[in-house]
Design a protein around this motif. Structure first.
Motif, mmCIF file in Angstrom:
data_model
loop_
_atom_site.group_PDB
_atom_site.id
_atom_site.type_symbol
_atom_site.label_atom_id
_atom_site.label_comp_id
_atom_site.label_asym_id
_atom_site.label_seq_id
_atom_site.Cartn_x
_atom_site.Cartn_y
_atom_site.Cartn_z
ATOM 1 N N ASP A 177 -9.377 -0.279 3.513
ATOM 2 C CA ASP A 177 -9.332 -1.736 3.349
ATOM 3 C C ASP A 177 -9.799 -2.442 4.622
ATOM 4 O O ASP A 177 -10.626 -3.353 4.588
ATOM 5 C CB ASP A 177 -7.891 -2.184 3.049
ATOM 6 N N GLN A 227 0.818 -1.215 0.000
ATOM 7 C CA GLN A 227 0.000 0.000 0.000
ATOM 8 C C GLN A 227 0.858 1.276 0.000
ATOM 9 O O GLN A 227 0.298 2.375 -0.065
ATOM 10 C CB GLN A 227 -0.934 0.008 1.217
ATOM 11 N N VAL A 278 -5.223 1.944 3.543
ATOM 12 C CA VAL A 278 -5.167 0.832 4.498
ATOM 13 C C VAL A 278 -6.415 0.844 5.373
ATOM 14 O O VAL A 278 -7.080 -0.177 5.565
ATOM 15 C CB VAL A 278 -3.892 0.925 5.370
#
Lengths: 327, 203
Positions: B109, B99, B106
């Motif tokens: 996600d 990432q 992040v």
């Protein structure tokens, strides 16, 4: 007389406890080495997907040069993904689910002789031998971006001809609204088909206007040579504005139909893979973001472009459609 | 004379063997042998090895129950810590290399993708276990509390298997293998627990 000489003085003799310690030391060293080798070896085996016994079957016949009649006007200038990466990092579940499996195992596929049945809603249904097909259309090179649904991408110089040229030749009827494609089904040649990971044979489909679009290519080669088996020899579909799984490989059937045909990944996971599967950074896969991608060979992710950068040419095909619903 | 420790080669041997995966990944990365997508390859392999160690740590007590072996118990702490070590490398590879330290991506996600949420939970649960893995921490907490805390290892490992299962696209064979091993290990423990309960209620 005294060949054996005098015995060494008692002070030179290794004391028994020390002598035993030495043996113990050697034994422990051996056991330590065996333990670390055993543990390390087991871990390496587990990391390799426990495939030590899997027999490899690489392609024997090397790809041969193909005559390139012209350079496609739609080619990108971006730097091409190296041939080695294009031919060793493949999703082709007919040969296994690991990316390295197809390159290792696709040697069992026999891309010649090969025929393609083109039928359905057409005036001239026919079974075409691949070499005959190659004689009909001049081959052009098209360097396209390829965006996988798994958020990685490549730039690949394909060789082929527009699918539309073939479709026009068989004269679609007015009822031809969609095109349905089928991959070879032969578990002997495609050992991955011996397990029901997907519903075999692999099938894909396009709307007729997508199929007739000049960007849509039937590819027979890459990098100036015939397609390696692992890349979908001898004939595959390339639709550069859609996710890679739409590019069905090793095609044996092309049928023009009236209703939207089923497609393999959509059948497998309907909420994750749609029929259209247009590259769209705004619509995430349920399990990962589609906003960015890793271009193979690059470290940093790059933003994903709508329609994989081909919006100017194809966005009009979807005017008025909700691309969140028709993903 | 001090009695020598039994099996003096066991722990150092496993320790060195446990470092083989990270050495192999670094060596292959340096040689360019991790394939076309080396970051994804390293990420997957580090995660897999972390799971192997977590399952192995949970196998120690059942091995004693079933076969009367006591030597695996002596490896348990080290195996668990290697699980954490590889988990840390896995998480670092994801955040730093995959990432590119884009914390917003992040966070998106972790909050939006259930398989990443579950994976992140696995790692978070392992942190207190790693921190309290020392003998000193065990003494400070007292054995009963320490033991209760370290039951989180079961939760973490189950979550680890779920993370693996939800990640794969279609071929679930490998996660199923780990899930099955874990289920067998948990069943052995359940058997022990029930036997103890029965014996207690019989008195």
């Amino acid at each position: 007389m005294t060949k054996l000489g005098t015995p060494p003085p008692a002070s030179d003799v290794t004391p028994e406890p020390l002598y035993l310690r030495r043996r113990e030391f050697v034994r422990n060293a051996a056991l330590f080495t065996a333990t670390s080798a055993g543990a390390g070896g087991s871990l390496l085996w587990l990391m390799s997907g426990r495939r030590a016994g899997k027999k490899s079957s690489r392609s024997k016949g090397n790809p041969v040069d193909l005559p390139v009649a012209r350079q496609g006007t739609e080619s990108t200038n971006e730097s091409r993904t190296p041939y080695r990466d294009v031919t060793t990092y493949n999703n082709f579940y007919e040969f296994g689910t690991d990316k390295s499996d197809p390159a290792e195992l696709a040697g069992t596929l026999r891309p010649r002789p090969w025929t393609v049945r083109v039928d359905g809603e057409v005036q001239k249904p026919q079974v075409i031998d691949l070499d005959q097909l190659l004689g009909w259309f001049p081959l052009e090179e098209r360097v396209y971006r390829m965006r996988c649904v798994e958020a990685w991408s490549m730039v690949i110089p394909w060789l082929g001809f527009p699918l539309g040229d073939l479709l026009r030749r068989v004269e679609p009827t007015s009822r031809a609204k969609y095109v349905a494609f089928t991959t070879l089904f032969d578990p002997e040649q495609m050992p991955g088909q011996q397990r029901r990971v997907l519903d075999w044979p692999y099938v894909e489909g396009l709307r007729i206007d997508e199929a007739m679009h000049p960007l849509t290519l039937l590819a027979v080669g890459l990098y100036g040579k015939t397609l390696p088996n692992q890349n979908g020899a001898p004939l595959r579909l390339v639709v550069p504005w859609k996710y890679g799984f739409k590019g069905i490989k090793s095609i044996v059937g092309i049928r023009l139909v009236e209703a939207q045909p089923p497609t393999t990944w959509n059948l497998a996971a309907p909420h994750e893979y749609g029929f259209y599967a247009n590259v769209n950074p705004a619509v995430d896969h349920p399990r990962w973001s589609q906003a960015t991608e890793r271009r193979i060979g690059e470290l940093r992710r790059r933003p994903t472009l709508p329609f994989n950068g081909y919006a100017e040419q194809v966005a009009g095909l979807y005017a008025g459609m909700d691309l969140r619903e028709f993903f | 004379m001090r009695r020598p420790k039994p099996l003096p080669w066991l722990k150092p041997g496993v320790f060195v063997g446990a470092l083989v995966p990270v050495a192999a990944i670094l060596f292959r990365a340096w040689r360019g042998e991790l394939g076309a997508n080396p970051i994804a390859q390293a990420l997957n392999q580090l995660g897999l090895v972390a799971l192997v160690f977590l399952v192995a740590a949970l196998a120690c007590t059942p091995l004693k129950t079933l076969f009367g072996w006591t030597w695996p118990i002596r490896l348990r702490r080290m195996l668990g810590l290697f699980g954490f070590f590889y988990g840390l490398l896995h998480v670092s590879t994801y955040t730093v290399l995959d990432q590119g330290l884009d914390w917003r991506a992040v966070w998106a996600d972790v909050t939006k993708r259930k398989f990443i949420y579950v994976g992140a939970s696995t790692f978070v649960l392992l942190v207190p276990l790693a921190v309290t893995s020392t003998s000193g921490a065990l003494k400070r907490l007292g054995y009963a509390r320490w033991k209760r805390l370290h039951r989180l290892a079961y939760v973490a490992t189950v979550l680890g298997v779920i993370h693996f299962l939800w990640r794969v696209k279609r071929d679930v064979r490998e996660p199923i293998v780990y899930g099955t091993v874990l289920a067998v290990l948990l069943l052995v423990r359940l058997g022990t627990y029930l036997r103890v309960r029965l014996a207690a209620s019989a008195n």
